[in-house]
Design an enzyme around this catalytic site. Sequence first.
Site, PDB file in Angstrom:
ATOM      1  N   SER A  12      22.536   4.969  27.556  1.00  0.00           N
ATOM      2  CA  SER A  12      22.630   3.735  27.089  1.00  0.00           C
ATOM      3  C   SER A  12      22.187   2.748  27.980  1.00  0.00           C
ATOM      4  O   SER A  12      22.489   2.458  29.099  1.00  0.00           O
ATOM      5  CB  SER A  12      24.149   3.291  26.906  1.00  0.00           C
ATOM      6  OG  SER A  12      24.366   2.036  26.472  1.00  0.00           O
ATOM      7  N   HIS A  37      19.888   5.236  23.724  1.00  0.00           N
ATOM      8  CA  HIS A  37      20.735   4.265  22.870  1.00  0.00           C
ATOM      9  C   HIS A  37      20.722   2.807  23.348  1.00  0.00           C
ATOM     10  O   HIS A  37      20.846   2.378  24.571  1.00  0.00           O
ATOM     11  CB  HIS A  37      22.149   4.846  23.345  1.00  0.00           C
ATOM     12  CG  HIS A  37      23.234   4.251  22.588  1.00  0.00           C
ATOM     13  ND1 HIS A  37      23.493   4.529  20.986  1.00  0.00           N
ATOM     14  CD2 HIS A  37      24.382   3.389  22.693  1.00  0.00           C
ATOM     15  CE1 HIS A  37      24.798   4.018  20.687  1.00  0.00           C
ATOM     16  NE2 HIS A  37      24.906   3.084  21.347  1.00  0.00           N
ATOM     17  N   ASP A  39      22.387  -0.893  22.671  1.00  0.00           N
ATOM     18  CA  ASP A  39      23.178  -1.822  22.066  1.00  0.00           C
ATOM     19  C   ASP A  39      23.030  -3.025  21.727  1.00  0.00           C
ATOM     20  O   ASP A  39      22.522  -3.818  22.871  1.00  0.00           O
ATOM     21  CB  ASP A  39      24.372  -1.512  23.259  1.00  0.00           C
ATOM     22  CG  ASP A  39      25.359  -0.082  23.378  1.00  0.00           C
ATOM     23  OD1 ASP A  39      25.449   0.389  22.249  1.00  0.00           O
ATOM     24  OD2 ASP A  39      25.365   0.227  24.464  1.00  0.00           O
ATOM     25  N   ASP A 179      30.628   7.565  21.656  1.00  0.00           N
ATOM     26  CA  ASP A 179      30.171   6.462  22.577  1.00  0.00           C
ATOM     27  C   ASP A 179      31.232   5.899  23.282  1.00  0.00           C
ATOM     28  O   ASP A 179      32.174   5.391  22.543  1.00  0.00           O
ATOM     29  CB  ASP A 179      29.336   5.435  21.709  1.00  0.00           C
ATOM     30  CG  ASP A 179      28.887   4.409  22.500  1.00  0.00           C
ATOM     31  OD1 ASP A 179      28.711   4.374  23.836  1.00  0.00           O
ATOM     32  OD2 ASP A 179      28.096   3.371  22.095  1.00  0.00           O
TER      33      ASP A 179
END
Length: 219
Positions: A12, A37, A39, A179
Amino acid sequence: MIIPVMTIIAPSILSANFSKLGEEIKAVEEAGAEWLHIDVMDGHFVPNITIGIPVVKSIRKITDLFFDVHLMIENPERYVERFADAGANGITVHIEACENAREILQSIRSFGCKAGLSLKPATPLESVKDYLDLIDILLVMSVNPGFGGQKFMPEVLPKIREARKLIDESGKNILLEVDGGICDENARIVREAGADVLVSGSYVFRSENYRKAIEKLLL
């Protein structure tokens, strides 16, 4: 539970060094990451604000990694097309933020992206059962969304196992993603619970060696 043969690691970028984001992305790619990933937070659905469409569009130019865009925002339907155009490969929305989840998931798929549905730790798995025919990714949060660096919530493990069972019984080709607080100390039990995709931010990006960190997640 048999651990999936091919576990996908999705670092992430919330935990990356943004002053050299391009270098960070290249480094995790070379270290063996298959997904990135991303966000996206709006300060409303969660109490934090992160990156948006311009960043996704910019980093798309430097890598062919699968962009796993996680929309932690209100009214996600307003932004699906723009994130798809920016280079998202998968777009995951929260069931708690969707007034019409079926319509939003259909929209994501119409733009050529994998459609994902996520739920917070306190949200019952029952809430996503009616949408298995439209999703490619089921994302179970193992922390309360909003900030990186939180500790994994072990009480979520039964939900992960239940989600694995739900997917298997559906016969659908759905990836189970987890996650929140994933590190070398808990990755194996999460994989044993049935996860196909592990999102790991702080553990990977704060390590001294990204390759070794990713390898430890797969032990």
